[in-house]
Design a protein around this motif. Structure first.
Motif, PDB file in Angstrom:
ATOM      1  N   SER A 100      55.369  37.695  45.837  1.00 22.34           N
ATOM      2  CA  SER A 100      54.410  38.779  45.672  1.00 22.34           C
ATOM      3  C   SER A 100      53.361  38.710  46.769  1.00 22.34           C
ATOM      4  N   VAL A 101      52.712  39.844  47.038  1.00 22.42           N
ATOM      5  CA  VAL A 101      51.541  39.882  47.909  1.00 22.42           C
ATOM      6  C   VAL A 101      50.402  40.437  47.076  1.00 22.42           C
ATOM      7  N   ASN A 102      49.251  39.796  47.147  1.00 27.02           N
ATOM      8  CA  ASN A 102      48.189  40.045  46.176  1.00 27.02           C
ATOM      9  C   ASN A 102      46.860  40.339  46.859  1.00 27.02           C
ATOM     10  N   GLY A 103      46.103  41.236  46.259  1.00 27.48           N
ATOM     11  CA  GLY A 103      44.769  41.556  46.755  1.00 27.48           C
ATOM     12  C   GLY A 103      43.707  40.764  46.027  1.00 27.48           C
ATOM     13  N   ASP A 104      43.717  39.443  46.179  1.00 28.98           N
ATOM     14  CA  ASP A 104      42.753  38.595  45.489  1.00 28.98           C
ATOM     15  C   ASP A 104      41.325  38.838  45.992  1.00 28.98           C
ATOM     16  N   ILE A 105      40.370  38.338  45.214  1.00 24.29           N
ATOM     17  CA  ILE A 105      38.969  38.382  45.634  1.00 24.29           C
ATOM     18  C   ILE A 105      38.695  37.118  46.456  1.00 24.29           C
ATOM     19  N   HIS A 106      38.600  37.257  47.765  1.00 23.39           N
ATOM     20  CA  HIS A 106      38.504  36.106  48.658  1.00 23.39           C
ATOM     21  C   HIS A 106      37.067  35.888  49.143  1.00 23.39           C
ATOM     22  N   ALA A 165      55.066  43.312  30.709  1.00 25.63           N
ATOM     23  CA  ALA A 165      53.704  43.838  30.580  1.00 25.63           C
ATOM     24  C   ALA A 165      52.979  43.587  31.898  1.00 25.63           C
ATOM     25  N   PRO A 166      51.803  44.208  32.112  1.00 27.52           N
ATOM     26  CA  PRO A 166      51.098  44.033  33.383  1.00 27.52           C
ATOM     27  C   PRO A 166      50.816  42.569  33.702  1.00 27.52           C
ATOM     28  N   GLY A 167      51.107  42.169  34.956  1.00 29.18           N
ATOM     29  CA  GLY A 167      50.919  40.777  35.331  1.00 29.18           C
ATOM     30  C   GLY A 167      50.542  40.552  36.777  1.00 29.18           C
ATOM     31  N   VAL A 168      50.127  41.601  37.488  1.00 32.22           N
ATOM     32  CA  VAL A 168      49.788  41.459  38.917  1.00 32.22           C
ATOM     33  C   VAL A 168      48.389  42.030  39.157  1.00 32.22           C
ATOM     34  N   ASP A 169      47.563  41.234  39.840  1.00 34.12           N
ATOM     35  CA  ASP A 169      46.198  41.656  40.200  1.00 34.12           C
ATOM     36  C   ASP A 169      45.434  42.171  38.985  1.00 34.12           C
ATOM     37  N   VAL A 170      45.430  41.382  37.939  1.00 37.51           N
ATOM     38  CA  VAL A 170      44.731  41.735  36.708  1.00 37.51           C
ATOM     39  C   VAL A 170      43.287  41.247  36.813  1.00 37.51           C
ATOM     40  N   LEU A 171      42.340  42.147  36.690  1.00 36.45           N
ATOM     41  CA  LEU A 171      40.931  41.764  36.715  1.00 36.45           C
ATOM     42  C   LEU A 171      40.607  41.092  35.388  1.00 36.45           C
ATOM     43  N   ALA A 172      40.333  39.788  35.450  1.00 38.59           N
ATOM     44  CA  ALA A 172      40.245  38.996  34.225  1.00 38.59           C
ATOM     45  C   ALA A 172      39.005  38.121  34.221  1.00 38.59           C
ATOM     46  N   PRO A 213      33.733  29.906  35.300  1.00 37.96           N
ATOM     47  CA  PRO A 213      33.120  29.592  36.599  1.00 37.96           C
ATOM     48  C   PRO A 213      33.469  28.191  37.098  1.00 37.96           C
ATOM     49  N   ASP A 214      33.750  27.261  36.168  1.00 36.99           N
ATOM     50  CA  ASP A 214      34.048  25.889  36.582  1.00 36.99           C
ATOM     51  C   ASP A 214      35.301  25.816  37.439  1.00 36.99           C
ATOM     52  N   GLY A 215      36.279  26.659  37.167  1.00 42.93           N
ATOM     53  CA  GLY A 215      37.528  26.588  37.908  1.00 42.93           C
ATOM     54  C   GLY A 215      37.683  27.647  38.971  1.00 42.93           C
ATOM     55  N   TYR A 216      36.705  28.531  39.109  1.00 38.81           N
ATOM     56  CA  TYR A 216      36.826  29.657  40.031  1.00 38.81           C
ATOM     57  C   TYR A 216      35.587  29.797  40.917  1.00 38.81           C
ATOM     58  N   PHE A 217      35.123  28.656  41.403  1.00 39.33           N
ATOM     59  CA  PHE A 217      34.071  28.636  42.422  1.00 39.33           C
ATOM     60  C   PHE A 217      32.836  29.403  41.983  1.00 39.33           C
ATOM     61  N   GLY A 218      32.475  29.293  40.691  1.00 38.75           N
ATOM     62  CA  GLY A 218      31.268  29.909  40.176  1.00 38.75           C
ATOM     63  C   GLY A 218      31.412  31.348  39.734  1.00 38.75           C
ATOM     64  N   ARG A 219      32.618  31.927  39.854  1.00 32.65           N
ATOM     65  CA  ARG A 219      32.814  33.324  39.473  1.00 32.65           C
ATOM     66  C   ARG A 219      33.023  33.457  37.968  1.00 32.65           C
ATOM     67  N   ASN A 220      32.640  34.631  37.444  1.00 30.76           N
ATOM     68  CA  ASN A 220      32.901  34.959  36.051  1.00 30.76           C
ATOM     69  C   ASN A 220      34.151  35.813  35.893  1.00 30.76           C
ATOM     70  N   TYR A 221      34.690  36.331  36.968  1.00 27.41           N
ATOM     71  CA  TYR A 221      35.891  37.168  36.923  1.00 27.41           C
ATOM     72  C   TYR A 221      36.651  36.986  38.228  1.00 27.41           C
ATOM     73  N   ASP A 222      37.944  37.342  38.191  1.00 29.82           N
ATOM     74  CA  ASP A 222      38.787  37.254  39.377  1.00 29.82           C
ATOM     75  C   ASP A 222      40.019  38.113  39.152  1.00 29.82           C
ATOM     76  N   LEU A 223      40.773  38.333  40.216  1.00 27.56           N
ATOM     77  CA  LEU A 223      42.061  39.004  40.118  1.00 27.56           C
ATOM     78  C   LEU A 223      43.141  37.941  39.961  1.00 27.56           C
ATOM     79  N   LEU A 224      43.850  37.978  38.845  1.00 30.25           N
ATOM     80  CA  LEU A 224      44.861  36.973  38.558  1.00 30.25           C
ATOM     81  C   LEU A 224      46.242  37.624  38.437  1.00 30.25           C
ATOM     82  N   SER A 225      47.272  36.846  38.782  1.00 31.79           N
ATOM     83  CA  SER A 225      48.649  37.331  38.707  1.00 31.79           C
ATOM     84  C   SER A 225      49.533  36.255  38.093  1.00 31.79           C
ATOM     85  N   GLY A 226      50.583  36.702  37.417  1.00 39.42           N
ATOM     86  CA  GLY A 226      51.550  35.776  36.838  1.00 39.42           C
ATOM     87  C   GLY A 226      51.930  36.204  35.433  1.00 39.42           C
TER      88      GLY A 226
END
Length: 639
Positions: free
Chosen positions: A137-143, A208-215, A219-232
């Protein structure tokens, strides 16, 4: 199973090992196994080299980059860092002096995609090109820096430019929303069927939807973020769990099996995808709630299924409750081996509030005739009735290839309920394995024919096992990748929790088997087996929860093979065990007569069942033997 029996709907991820076939996980029929689909919400950016070559890919960024120098992370490892680690943009692996103010190209793999862009930012880079090393897959993550994600097909040209040009440079455009993709589609990474555990059960169940899901994320596992785009499929499975609660709010009296049934029979087709990709199709919540009928199943069905598999050995429980896999009351029907004719049984329940007459229609799988009896059912509200579906291979059947169709039930004033039909016509069906004990003995098994014509059975074996008594130490990390990395970094087999065991495969071998057994280890040990061919290419593995492991290699290459035994979790510092291997000859003339066919038919008639009687003799006590019976018609044979 206990959760389902207690009225709790359970969803599980199909796995992220696609698009390779037979990678789907979570085969249990009492859970809903969910594949991942993708969408047409695509934000695309363009990377343009100084020379005008353009690459497009997903990007979540809203600002671009002017013409900026580029560099490949694998070309700038930090002092003491491995080039492979640098190429993957591991933390601390790239040289900041050479990455500063550059667009850094990083390979996908191992560590998180967003962690790579953080590594680039921390090293002073201003942008990142994330490139797949194999189709994925190619993903538009929040970088953390402006990033574009490219697939593996452009990697050779991109790296040739970046590493082979004197002053490589590119600009990066802002991301632009495009929507010209057909949606939904099966995600490339989502695991596929057919199911290894049983070809008579279709998995995955649904997608069901599983690509670039805004979830929401921690913050402990995502560099201080409360949300991110996740796939899988770890995103598609919770979608299904949540949707089950939406169904539950509208249909509070439905059981987990009925909720699963409604979700499956109301799903809509995904263009270009097979049931092995998406199961029943893409979930449609409003259609699920309005489902006119359901396929009920409960604890007795599931216990009968386990009895039929031999997983439960309880005479009082299994005496009158023994269900073959294809007959388990699931919405979909799968027959992994159709030799001639096969009839399965299903039950449907009117989930509406009015009496209705449901009529069946069939889109038959190519090469297979399908008959439903009765073809219509009149059901009162809440009433359940049974029907039979008979599958018959016709002259258009292609042996050993899967064929797909649909069975639909509909009343005049209701919506329809669709079931997938998955059938693989075969020339023969017979048990994969039979066993016995003693230095001599006899046995028999049945064979069903899918053709009419000549038939012959051949005996191959019995072959005594070559045995290796070995010791494998415990791997405290319980991680084969970590164990192999330990060994590659100079650790010993004992230090890394692995043991390499070579074995020879002679010419003319039809089947090689490598096995370990719980009874031949010194404790409650969990070991896994990984088998490599003479060129040390990985072939197959067995990784169950004990020391009972088995790998079969049909038609193996002649030469010295290797089994890697991994001490996943021994009950002490190590496990002392015996590894067995056999190589069964392809030519019956090469055996010593220790296995004999006592009785077999000389011809086959389509749809008929015959009995093969065999005997063995002359074996030595204290060893395990392996043989095979081959079934042939002309030049074709299988064992």
């Amino acid at each position: 199973l206990r959760a389902s029996n207690a009225g709790i709907f359970v969803a599980a991820s199909a796995g992220n090992s696609g698009p390779t076939e037979s990678t789907v996980a979570h085969p249990s029929p009492w859970i809903t196994t969910v594949a991942a689909s993708t969408h047409d919400r695509y934000v695309e950016a363009t990377l343009t080299t100084r020379e005008g070559v353009k690459y497009t890919g997903p990007s979540s960024q809203t600002t671009g980059l002017p013409l900026t120098r580029m560099i490949y992370a694998g070309d700038i490892p930090a002092e003491g860092a491995d080039e492979d680690d640098a190429a993957l943009c591991f933390p601390g692996s790239i040289n900041p002096a050479l990455a500063v103010k550059r667009i850094v190209v990083c390979d996908r793999g191992v560590n998180a995609r967003t962690e790579k862009s953080k590594v680039v930012r921390d090293a002073g880079g201003v942008g990142m090109v994330l490139v797949n090393t194999s189709p994925n897959s190619v993903n538009g993550d929040i970088h953390f820096v402006p990033t574009i994600h490219l697939d593996a097909d452009v990697r050779p040209a991109l790296l040739a430019y970046v590493s082979g040009t004197r002053r490589p440079a590119s600009s990066l455009s802002p991301g632009v929303s495009v929507g010209d993709e057909t949606a939904p589609l099966p995600a490339v990474f989502t695991s596929r069927g057919p199911l290894r555990a049983s070809s008579d059960l279709l998995k995955p169940d649904i997608t069901a939807p599983g690509v670039d899901v805004l979830a929401a994320v921690s913050p402990d596992g995502y560099f201080g973020r409360n949300y991110d785009l996740l796939s899988g499929t770890s995103m598609s499975s919770p979608h299904m769990a949540g949707l089950s609660l939406v169904v539950k709010s509208a249909r509070p009296n439905w059981t987990p099996a009925e909720t699963k049934s409604a979700l499956m029979t109301s799903a809509y087709a995904v263009d270009g995808a097979s049931p092995f990709d998406v199961g029943s199709g893409h979930v449609s919540i409003n259609r699920a709630i309005a489902s006119p009928l359901v396929y009920p199943a409960g604890v007795n069905d599931y216990f009968g299924f386990l009895c039929g598999l031999g997983e439960i050995d309880n005479p009082s429980l299994c005496a009158n409750n023994n269900i073959e896999v294809s007959d388990l009351n699931q919405p979909n029907i799968a027959i992994g081996q159709l030799a001639g004719t096969r009839t399965v049984t299903r039950r449907i329940k009117n989930s509406g509030t009015k009496t209705a007459t449901f009529r069946s229609t069939v889109a038959a799988p190519p090469g297979v005739d399908v008959a439903v009896a009765p073809s219509q059912l009149r059901l009162n509200p809440g009433q359940t009735k049974s029907f039979r579906v008979t599958f018959t291979a016709n002259t258009g059947a292609v042996f050993d290839e899967y064929s797909f169709g649909k069975l639909t039930w509909k009343a005049p004033t209701t919506s329809k309920a669709e079931s997938e039909l998955v059938v693989r016509p075969t020339e023969l069906t017979f048990p994969e394995e039979v066993s016995g004990t003693g230095v001599a003995g006899e046995g028999e098994f049945d064979i069903t024919f899918g053709y009419t014509g000549p038939y012959a059975a051949g005996a191959h074996g019995m072959i005594p096992a070559d045995k290796d008594d070995i010791t494998v130490t415990d791997d405290p990390g319980n991680d084969i990748d970590g164990a192999l990395e330990c060994y590659d970094d100079g650790g010993t087999e004992e230090e890394c929790g692995i043991r390499f065991v070579p074995f020879d495969v002679p010419a003319g071998t039809a089947l090689t088997r490598v096995s370990t057994f719980d009874a031949f280890t010194d404790g409650e040990d969990d070991v896994d087996l990984y088998v490599f061919d003479p060129e040390f290419n990985f072939v197959d593995a067995s990784g169950g929860g004990t020391a009972q492991e088995q790998v079969d290699i049909p038609n193996p290459e002649t030469g010295e093979w290797t089994t890697l035994v991994h001490g996943w979790e021994t009950d002490g510092d190590d496990a002392n065990l015996t590894m067995f291997n056999w190589s069964v000859p392809a030519d019956p003339a090469n055996d010593d007569g220790s296995l004999a066919i006592e009785s077999a038919p000389a011809s086959a008639t389509v749809g008929e069942t015959a009995t093969i009687q065999y005997s063995w003799s002359g074996l030595a006590a204290g060893n395990k033997y392996l043989g095979a019976v081959s079934h042939s018609r002309g030049t074709k044979s299988s064992a």
